[in-house]
Design a protein around this motif. Structure first.
Motif, short mmCIF file in Angstrom:
data_model
loop_
_atom_site.label_atom_id
_atom_site.label_comp_id
_atom_site.label_asym_id
_atom_site.label_seq_id
_atom_site.Cartn_x
_atom_site.Cartn_y
_atom_site.Cartn_z
N THR A 1 1.90 -28.94 -17.18
CA THR A 1 2.02 -28.23 -17.57
C THR A 1 1.52 -27.64 -19.52
N THR A 2 1.44 -26.91 -19.80
CA THR A 2 1.41 -26.26 -21.49
C THR A 2 1.58 -25.61 -21.66
N PRO A 3 2.57 -25.29 -22.60
CA PRO A 3 2.54 -23.31 -22.83
C PRO A 3 1.82 -22.66 -23.17
N VAL A 4 1.71 -21.20 -23.30
CA VAL A 4 0.25 -20.57 -23.50
C VAL A 4 0.32 -20.66 -24.66
N GLU A 5 -0.26 -20.79 -26.38
CA GLU A 5 -0.22 -20.34 -27.25
C GLU A 5 0.17 -19.68 -27.48
N ARG A 6 1.37 -19.16 -28.23
CA ARG A 6 2.04 -17.74 -28.44
C ARG A 6 1.23 -17.68 -30.44
N VAL A 7 1.37 -15.84 -30.55
CA VAL A 7 1.71 -15.63 -32.36
C VAL A 7 2.00 -14.22 -32.36
N GLU A 8 2.39 -13.76 -32.92
CA GLU A 8 3.12 -12.83 -33.26
C GLU A 8 2.39 -11.17 -34.05
N ASN A 9 1.43 -11.72 -34.42
CA ASN A 9 0.76 -10.95 -35.07
C ASN A 9 -0.56 -11.37 -35.60
N ILE A 10 -2.37 -10.85 -35.10
CA ILE A 10 -3.03 -11.72 -35.50
C ILE A 10 -4.23 -10.79 -36.29
N SER A 11 -5.08 -11.45 -37.12
CA SER A 11 -6.04 -10.42 -37.50
C SER A 11 -7.22 -10.75 -36.29
N LYS A 12 -8.22 -9.53 -36.79
CA LYS A 12 -9.36 -9.92 -35.76
C LYS A 12 -10.14 -10.77 -35.99
N ALA A 13 -10.27 -11.39 -37.63
CA ALA A 13 -11.43 -12.37 -37.60
C ALA A 13 -10.57 -13.78 -37.01
N ASP A 14 -9.06 -14.02 -37.55
CA ASP A 14 -8.47 -14.78 -36.36
C ASP A 14 -8.66 -14.91 -35.46
N PHE A 15 -8.98 -14.18 -34.65
CA PHE A 15 -8.55 -13.72 -32.49
C PHE A 15 -10.46 -13.99 -32.63
N ILE A 16 -10.85 -13.74 -32.83
CA ILE A 16 -12.43 -14.42 -32.97
C ILE A 16 -12.90 -15.07 -33.47
N LYS A 17 -12.09 -16.03 -34.37
CA LYS A 17 -12.64 -17.59 -34.66
C LYS A 17 -12.01 -18.58 -33.41
N ASN A 18 -10.58 -17.83 -33.36
CA ASN A 18 -9.50 -19.66 -32.70
C ASN A 18 -9.22 -19.33 -31.17
N TYR A 19 -9.30 -18.07 -30.69
CA TYR A 19 -9.38 -17.23 -29.29
C TYR A 19 -10.37 -17.32 -28.66
N TYR A 20 -11.46 -16.61 -29.27
CA TYR A 20 -12.52 -16.11 -28.51
C TYR A 20 -13.85 -16.46 -28.37
N LYS A 21 -14.15 -17.35 -29.61
CA LYS A 21 -15.48 -17.95 -29.28
C LYS A 21 -15.17 -18.88 -28.64
N PRO A 22 -14.10 -19.85 -28.70
CA PRO A 22 -13.47 -21.10 -27.88
C PRO A 22 -12.99 -20.96 -26.84
N GLN A 23 -12.95 -19.51 -26.09
CA GLN A 23 -12.88 -18.78 -24.80
C GLN A 23 -11.46 -19.86 -24.57
N LYS A 24 -10.65 -19.49 -25.53
CA LYS A 24 -9.35 -19.77 -25.41
C LYS A 24 -8.20 -19.20 -25.11
N PRO A 25 -6.52 -18.75 -24.24
CA PRO A 25 -6.30 -18.19 -24.23
C PRO A 25 -5.18 -18.08 -25.35
N VAL A 26 -4.96 -17.02 -25.51
CA VAL A 26 -3.22 -16.99 -25.89
C VAL A 26 -2.57 -15.91 -25.72
N LEU A 27 -1.32 -15.32 -26.05
CA LEU A 27 0.39 -14.85 -25.87
C LEU A 27 0.42 -14.03 -27.44
#
Length: 293
Positions: free
Chosen positions: A6-32
């Protein structure tokens, strides 16, 4: 018995639309995301008391931790109860009773003014905001969503744990044919690696959610949920990133589900037992291929 890798999900406090798309949406990676709801009225208002005050006399269907057997429909509730009475149970005692897919638009549209659809890069279905309620012993079995959406899952008033597995882990999870879940006898919180040896190769991502947290679950991700105390969540669903998923969704909803429902109606528990044996045989084949490679 064993424990998943088990690994903990990545957690971020705030995130921009561009960073969300680049780092999580495009690679299909979960984030909290912990700060996504802080400007919503819901962040202050959405507690069990708030929902209870607005419940009126509406009757809600309730489900428990027991899987459907024989010819029982998986969509048939175990009991019905006034929403206000159910919430009182959530506030005062542990229970495995839960509400599945409470349609805000239909049942309590005044809640729509308490939140907004995040401008984060997802194309949300505006007609399907839904709440999910659970108590201190409620569990949602391991599954993936039949319509394969990208989704944002927001939790309120309480604590819960969401365990995630990527679609690539399906080969180790004993997926049941003509279904969106694995073998229901498997305890995903305490897996039996002797009985189900392929599970030890599965890589789990764990999200511990508190009030106001938002969890991005990419299309096709497996997830099981365990409520630690009384609370509720809202899911906003979005079109999946990959167009090919639309065809898979149509197959799941129009063909696969109907085949399963019809066969179950006539064969009952024999059909369920047959599918479990099929799941074991197929997973053992995957495991052998892994060991031989």
């Amino acid at each position: 018995m064993g424990q998943f890798k088990t690994t903990p999900v990545e957690r971020v406090e705030n995130i921009s639309k561009a960073d969300f798309i680049k780092n999580y949406y495009k690679p299909q990676k979960p984030v909290l995301i912990t700060g996504l709801t802080k400007d919503w009225p819901a962040f202050e208002k959405w507690k069990l008391d708030y929902i209870q005050e607005r419940a009126g006399d509406q009757i809600v269907p309730l489900y428990n931790n027991e899987p459907a057997k024989d010819k029982e429909s998986v969509y048939a509730p175990k009991k019905e109860m006034k929403l206000s009475e159910y919430i009182e149970i959530l506030k005062t005692e542990p229970t495995d009773l839960r509400i599945f897919f409470y349609n805000i638009l239909k049942e309590m549209p005044e809640l729509l003014k308490d939140f907004e659809y995040p401008d984060i890069g997802l194309k949300f279905f505006k007609k399907l905001p839904a709440l999910f309620f659970g108590g201190g012993t409620s569990k949602v079995f391991m599954h993936y969503d039949i319509d394969l959406p990208d989704s944002m899952h927001f939790h309120f008033d309480g604590d819960k744990v969401v365990n995630l597995f990527s679609p690539e882990q399906t080969q180790y999870l004993y997926r049941v044919p003509f279904a969106i879940h694995n073998i229901e006898d498997i305890d995903m919180d305490n897996p039996d690696f002797e009985k189900y040896p392929a599970l030890q190769y599965a890589q789990e991502i764990r999200a511990e959610m508190r009030h106001g947290d938002a969890l991005y679950m990419p299309s096709g991700y497996w997830h099981s949920i365990r409520y630690l105390n009384g609370g509720f969540s809202m899911t906003l669903r979005a079109l999946p990133r990959h167009p090919g998923r639309f065809a898979n969704m149509l197959y799941n909803v129009v063909i696969m589900r109907n085949i399963d429902n019809i066969t179950r109606k006539y064969r009952g528990q024999k059909w369920l037992d047959y599918k479990d044996r099929w799941a074991i045989k197929r997973t053992e084949k995957n495991l052998k291929a892994k060991k031989d490679s």
